[in-house]
Design an enzyme around this catalytic site. Structure first.
Site, PDB file in Angstrom:
ATOM      1  N   ASP A  15       0.848  -1.193   0.000  1.00  0.00           N
ATOM      2  CA  ASP A  15       0.000   0.000   0.000  1.00  0.00           C
ATOM      3  C   ASP A  15       0.882   1.240   0.000  1.00  0.00           C
ATOM      4  OD1 ASP A  15      -2.457  -1.379   0.090  1.00  0.00           O
ATOM      5  OD2 ASP A  15      -2.276  -1.636   2.262  1.00  0.00           O
TER       6      ASP A  15
ATOM      7  N   ASP B  70      -7.068  -1.277  -4.654  1.00  0.00           N
ATOM      8  CA  ASP B  70      -8.155  -0.915  -3.742  1.00  0.00           C
ATOM      9  C   ASP B  70      -9.022   0.188  -4.353  1.00  0.00           C
ATOM     10  OD1 ASP B  70      -7.095  -2.686  -1.849  1.00  0.00           O
ATOM     11  OD2 ASP B  70      -5.900  -1.120  -0.892  1.00  0.00           O
TER      12      ASP B  70
END
Length: 216
Positions: free
Chosen positions: A147, A181
């Protein structure tokens, strides 16, 4: 094959952007390192998670394996559903939104499935190496999801009268996430926004009946 072209291009594009960004982060940044893009509002912050989207966790090693297997099953089902929708000519916008969800889910599956095998461990002091001689940091299906997108747009403090969290600091938006995401979130959001357009019900005209003439 005509109906498959745009969904295919969209899926490949999202996957390329997602994976290239993750590869760059892994090979060029140490864990926790960050670059401020728009002051304190948009930050590239390198972190990894063992769980679901937006850094949510799920039950240790056994939970990690179960989650990876669930992801693979879910992506397989979405992929089949996408094929069915194209074949039966569902609404083009709906197909493209499902393509976003499929690409995002597949992007994170690549991390959790293969990254543990092809990268060395990212630490706070050392960048990861691709295909290290000593082997990867984990095994098949036990990789960590990369991330990097962080938007701490609003910082403040809950007023004292606020229930439960009164007087505590708050931060919006706290989770760190990635392109995959984002694709899932955008796909789901667009489906919810345009669901009436995507799932129009056919208006069935009331049947007309021939009235019988009753003779006295």
């Amino acid at each position: 094959m005509k109906g498959y072209t745009k969904p295919f291009i969209l899926v490949v594009s999202v996957l390329l952007i997602d994976q290239l960004s993750k590869l760059w982060i892994k090979l060029n940044m140490t864990l926790g390192q960050e670059y401020k893009i728009l002051g304190d509002w948009f930050i590239i912050h390198f972190t990894e998670n063992n769980g679901m989207a937006f850094g949510l966790e799920f039950g240790g090693e056994a939970g990690k394996l179960a989650l990876s297997l669930f992801r693979i099953a879910a992506v397989t089902a979405i992929g089949y559903g996408l094929h069915y929708m194209v074949k039966h000519k569902y609404h083009r916008g709906f197909i493209l939104n499902v393509s976003l969800i499929f690409a995002g889910a597949l992007g994170n599956i690549i991390d959790s499935t293969f990254y543990g095998m092809i990268f060395s461990e990212s630490t706070w002091f050392e960048r990861a190496k691709l295909f290290p001689a000593e082997g990867g940091y984990s095994s098949f299906l036990h990789g960590k999801v990369v991330d990097m997108l962080y938007f701490p747009i609003i910082k403040g403090e809950f007023p004292a009268w606020f229930p439960i969290w009164g007087g505590e600091d708050f931060l919006f938006f706290r989770p760190v996430f990635n392109i995959a995401d984002s694709a899932i979130t955008v796909g789901v959001a667009l489906i919810l926004i345009y669901q009436k357009r995507y799932f129009k019900e056919e208006v069935v005209e009331p049947e007309s009946y021939n009235s019988e003439v009753v003779e006295d």
